[in-house]
Design an enzyme around this catalytic site. Structure first.
Site, PDB file in Angstrom:
ATOM      1  N   SER A 257       4.985   8.097  63.665  1.00  0.00           N
ATOM      2  CA  SER A 257       5.457   6.762  62.840  1.00  0.00           C
ATOM      3  C   SER A 257       7.010   6.225  63.324  1.00  0.00           C
ATOM      4  O   SER A 257       7.712   5.944  62.640  1.00  0.00           O
ATOM      5  CB  SER A 257       5.489   7.464  61.490  1.00  0.00           C
TER       6      SER A 257
ATOM      7  N   HIS B  11      -3.510  16.032  72.470  1.00  0.00           N
ATOM      8  CA  HIS B  11      -3.065  15.005  71.343  1.00  0.00           C
ATOM      9  C   HIS B  11      -3.849  15.544  70.091  1.00  0.00           C
ATOM     10  O   HIS B  11      -4.785  16.094  70.126  1.00  0.00           O
ATOM     11  CB  HIS B  11      -3.546  13.482  71.537  1.00  0.00           C
TER      12      HIS B  11
ATOM     13  N   GLU C 183       4.786  16.136  68.265  1.00  0.00           N
ATOM     14  CA  GLU C 183       4.334  15.225  67.327  1.00  0.00           C
ATOM     15  C   GLU C 183       3.684  15.942  66.131  1.00  0.00           C
ATOM     16  O   GLU C 183       2.612  16.479  65.990  1.00  0.00           O
ATOM     17  CB  GLU C 183       3.062  14.459  67.925  1.00  0.00           C
TER      18      GLU C 183
ATOM     19  N   GLY D  55       0.784   8.607  62.164  1.00  0.00           N
ATOM     20  CA  GLY D  55       0.037   7.356  61.583  1.00  0.00           C
ATOM     21  C   GLY D  55       0.267   7.493  60.123  1.00  0.00           C
ATOM     22  O   GLY D  55      -0.777   6.605  59.339  1.00  0.00           O
TER      23      GLY D  55
ATOM     24  N   ASN E  21       0.738   4.818  72.954  1.00  0.00           N
ATOM     25  CA  ASN E  21      -0.611   5.210  73.049  1.00  0.00           C
ATOM     26  C   ASN E  21      -1.479   4.367  72.136  1.00  0.00           C
ATOM     27  O   ASN E  21      -1.541   4.339  70.641  1.00  0.00           O
ATOM     28  CB  ASN E  21      -0.686   6.768  71.965  1.00  0.00           C
TER      29      ASN E  21
ATOM     30  N   GLU F 299      -5.270  14.136  67.694  1.00  0.00           N
ATOM     31  CA  GLU F 299      -6.469  13.678  67.259  1.00  0.00           C
ATOM     32  C   GLU F 299      -7.673  14.477  68.113  1.00  0.00           C
ATOM     33  O   GLU F 299      -8.691  14.652  67.638  1.00  0.00           O
ATOM     34  CB  GLU F 299      -6.324  12.512  67.105  1.00  0.00           C
TER      35      GLU F 299
ATOM     36  N   LYS G 169      -4.853   4.638  71.490  1.00  0.00           N
ATOM     37  CA  LYS G 169      -5.793   5.332  70.689  1.00  0.00           C
ATOM     38  C   LYS G 169      -7.307   4.173  70.794  1.00  0.00           C
ATOM     39  O   LYS G 169      -7.342   3.860  72.203  1.00  0.00           O
ATOM     40  CB  LYS G 169      -5.589   5.641  69.304  1.00  0.00           C
TER      41      LYS G 169
HETATM   42  P1  PGA Z   1       1.574   6.814  65.205  1.00  0.00           P
HETATM   43  O1  PGA Z   1       0.990   7.790  66.383  1.00  0.00           O
HETATM   44  O2  PGA Z   1       2.902   6.294  66.109  1.00  0.00           O
HETATM   45  O3  PGA Z   1       0.781   5.834  64.734  1.00  0.00           O
HETATM   46  O4  PGA Z   1       2.238   7.790  64.279  1.00  0.00           O
HETATM   47  C1  PGA Z   1       1.660   8.316  67.334  1.00  0.00           C
HETATM   48  C2  PGA Z   1       0.736   9.386  68.059  1.00  0.00           C
HETATM   49  O5  PGA Z   1      -0.082   9.744  67.718  1.00  0.00           O
HETATM   50  O6  PGA Z   1       0.884   9.385  69.402  1.00  0.00           O
END
Ligand code: PGA
Length: 239
Positions: A198, A93, A162, A168, A9, A95, A11
């Protein structure tokens, strides 16, 4: 080890030019190591393209509006995705739920719309920290709510667990916690279930070894192609 599903992803990272370079390098690297399982890539909307690759790289949209076309300023619909033969979308997601304010009702509406159009849907679920701290039953209830209105038996559904507190942050969930939560989710759907939060070269092998973990959804550690290839080589090594 059975075939694992890896998804990247991007983003709000990468441009069209850098995505092209990335896909070229990923394709070459996958071919070199004989990596034949699918890898899903979610670049930003401005970098969507139908790439001609030798490896099984599948491009998906990070978001789309449930419409063919119309007056939805700032959104993209089926017409824009169709230009590049995109038939994969990431939905739910955290976010988008938390920063963009998407409600469960809206996420479910999008889900049904893209399901009707036969899309592969990577659907994200996962609890924030305060819910995790409230205990396993609170987490289960939260996840059940995030599956409200979602056809969990859809053949082209890939689930991604997740935990919000692990995204993140560098704080990965422990293998035991992933195993327990995946078991809970597996009771609700038998579709493939990825873990995200992560994931990086240093922990991907351990995470993929967790019973009930069918792959990973990777953000930060996927943005550099060398890091992505290093994770793919670890998956290969596990086979
Ligand atoms: P990350 O993000 O690997 O940076 O923790 C995962 C995601 O949001 O899909």
């Amino acid at each position: 080890m059975s075939e694992k599903i890896l998804a990247a992803n991007f983003k709000t990272n990468h441009t069209r030019a850098s995505t092209r370079d990335y896909v070229g390098a990923l394709d070459a690297g996958m071919e070199k190591m004989g990596y034949d399982a699918p890898v899903y890539l979610f670049p930003p909307a401005t970098a969507l393209e139908s790439f001609d690759t030798r490896s099984d790289i599948r491009i998906g949209a990070q978001n789309a509006y449930p419409t063919v076309k119309g007056s939805f300023t700032g959104e993209i619909g089926l017409e824009q995705l169709g230009e590049f033969d995109i038939d994969t979308v990431l939905l739910g997601h955290s976010e988008r739920r938390h920063i963009l304010g998407e409600t469960q009702e809206f996420v479910a509406q999008k889900y049904s719309w893209f399901q009707e159009r036969d899309f592969t849907i990577v659907y994200c679920i996962g609890e924030p920290l305060e819910v995790r701290e409230a205990g396993d039953e609170a987490v289960r209830r939260y996840i059940v709510e995030q599956l409200e209105g979602i056809d969990t038996s859809y053949g082209k559904l890939i689930l991604a667990y997740e935990p919000v507190w692990a995204i993140g942050t560098g704080k990965t969930a422990t293998p035991d916690l992933i195993e327990a939560t995946h078991a809970t989710i597996k009771n609700l759907s038998d579709r493939p279930l990825l873990y995200g939060g992560s994931v990086k070269p240093a922990n991907i092998a351990e995470i993929l070894a967790v019973p009930g973990c069918d792959g990973t959804l990777i953000g930060t550690a996927s943005w550099e192609v060398e890091s992505m290839l290093s994770m793919l080589s670890k998956v290969k090594g596990e086979k």
